[in-house]
Design a protein around this motif. Sequence first.
Motif, short mmCIF file in Angstrom:
data_model
loop_
_atom_site.label_atom_id
_atom_site.label_comp_id
_atom_site.label_asym_id
_atom_site.label_seq_id
_atom_site.Cartn_x
_atom_site.Cartn_y
_atom_site.Cartn_z
N ARG A 167 31.59 41.00 60.31
CA ARG A 167 31.56 42.49 61.19
C ARG A 167 32.16 43.37 59.88
N LYS A 168 33.05 42.83 58.86
CA LYS A 168 33.60 43.80 57.80
C LYS A 168 32.74 44.05 56.76
N VAL A 192 34.42 37.58 47.69
CA VAL A 192 33.27 38.35 47.19
C VAL A 192 33.26 38.25 45.83
N MET A 193 31.69 38.10 45.34
CA MET A 193 31.78 38.02 43.90
C MET A 193 30.46 38.82 43.40
N GLU A 199 33.67 34.27 39.88
CA GLU A 199 34.29 35.47 39.72
C GLU A 199 34.60 35.94 41.12
N VAL A 200 35.90 36.38 41.36
CA VAL A 200 36.25 36.74 42.50
C VAL A 200 36.97 38.30 42.74
N MET A 201 36.12 39.23 43.36
CA MET A 201 36.36 40.58 43.41
C MET A 201 37.45 40.80 44.37
N GLY A 202 37.52 39.94 45.59
CA GLY A 202 38.58 40.18 46.56
C GLY A 202 38.12 39.02 47.47
N ASN A 203 38.79 39.09 49.05
CA ASN A 203 38.45 38.12 50.05
C ASN A 203 38.55 39.10 51.13
N LEU A 204 37.25 38.87 51.71
CA LEU A 204 37.11 39.75 52.96
C LEU A 204 37.76 39.32 54.24
N ASN A 205 38.17 37.96 54.16
CA ASN A 205 38.91 37.45 55.20
C ASN A 205 40.42 38.21 55.23
N ASP A 241 36.69 48.29 51.84
CA ASP A 241 36.97 49.41 51.02
C ASP A 241 37.91 48.99 50.09
N GLU A 242 39.19 48.17 50.70
CA GLU A 242 40.18 47.96 49.98
C GLU A 242 39.63 46.78 48.87
#
Length: 393
Positions: free
Chosen positions: A42-43, A249-250, A259-265, A270-271
């Motif tokens: 959902r995010k 998220v890659m 390569e990791v841009m961040g974790n949606l969990n 936006d962050e």
Amino acid sequence: MSQKKLNGTVIVTYRCNARCAMCNRYKAPSRPEEELSIETIRKLPKMYFTNITGGEPFIRRDLKEIVRELYKKSDRIVISTNGFFTDRIVELCKEFPQIGIRISIEGLEQTNNEIRGLADGYNRGYSTLKKLREMGMKDVGFGMTVQDRNAEDLLPLYRIAEEMDMEFATASLHNSFYFVESKNRIHDRPMVAQNFEDLINALLKSNSPKKWMRAYFNHGLIQYIYGQKRLLPCDMSFDTFFIDPYGDVMPCNGTKDKEVMGNLNEQSWDELWNSPQAERVRQNVRCCQRNCWMIGSAAPAMRKYIWVPGMWVLWHKAKALVMARPYSMYESKVVRDYRDGKVSKEALDKCSTCDMNAEVRDGLSQASKAQLAEKTGEEIVDADIAGQMGENP
């Protein structure tokens, strides 16, 4: 902050029941309890296009719930599958007749079954596609990863897709952490390129502008297998993303290491998307030397820089008015140089993504790796599916 629409690929699971010769993902499955939750789905942002893939996405019993959520935020959804779970695929498509289904078929019957390692896999995939067409599904078709073992089946399989009025997608053999493989390589480049040339000429002779653009894409695959610079810039991580079963998220699934841009969990979209970590990954993408040419990165680039494939198509369509074969692989200098002995196979191997000396990476979490201490990935997934088949399909 208003979000711009993106193109996204959602890897819902690393579990897979196929035993593909070019992919070892089945040996490195994710744990079901760690896989993307509906809350994380959902995010995700608004998307022009969403590809749902795996592993084998239909292993997830809640795939219908995932599609319901993505349907709210995606203009178009395509699911990539091996076609094994026919009943689940049909049931999902009854509720969502507008989605796309791409079944991986790696050649004619014997070739496909040998490469994919699924008993009766060709007939099962073919019959699933046929059922979907009989239901009135429009966006269905084959997906084929071309290599030495199946290149000669490329044009015959395209002809079958034509007879069934289905889509036909292609890719070239390649390596990445996603496939848990670093030794895939095409050995007979001229033979494989010749079969791509045959397909390109068939596409150019059609009356479909969409197929003309696919001819350009397949021209790019010839460049790729010869280890050349990709035809168009790569904008992965700028307008396109992948998310793996752990919420990471890659930029794509073609990188050597994850390569990791961040974790949606753990973050909002936006962050994550605007974080310093995401910017560092984008800088890596700008310096990437892998020159991948897969539909996930090529299609957005072809739309963004439409005049480049557009001019290529116009030139070759003009040639088609006076020539039986308007396209030749020898239009590419490197193909001529290889033919004439000016460049060696070893030199081209060094330019490719063969990663001949690379270590295999799998992108698994520590918990997913831990489960492999006592059982193989095949044993884990086979037991998982056996348990599921004891329930209602």
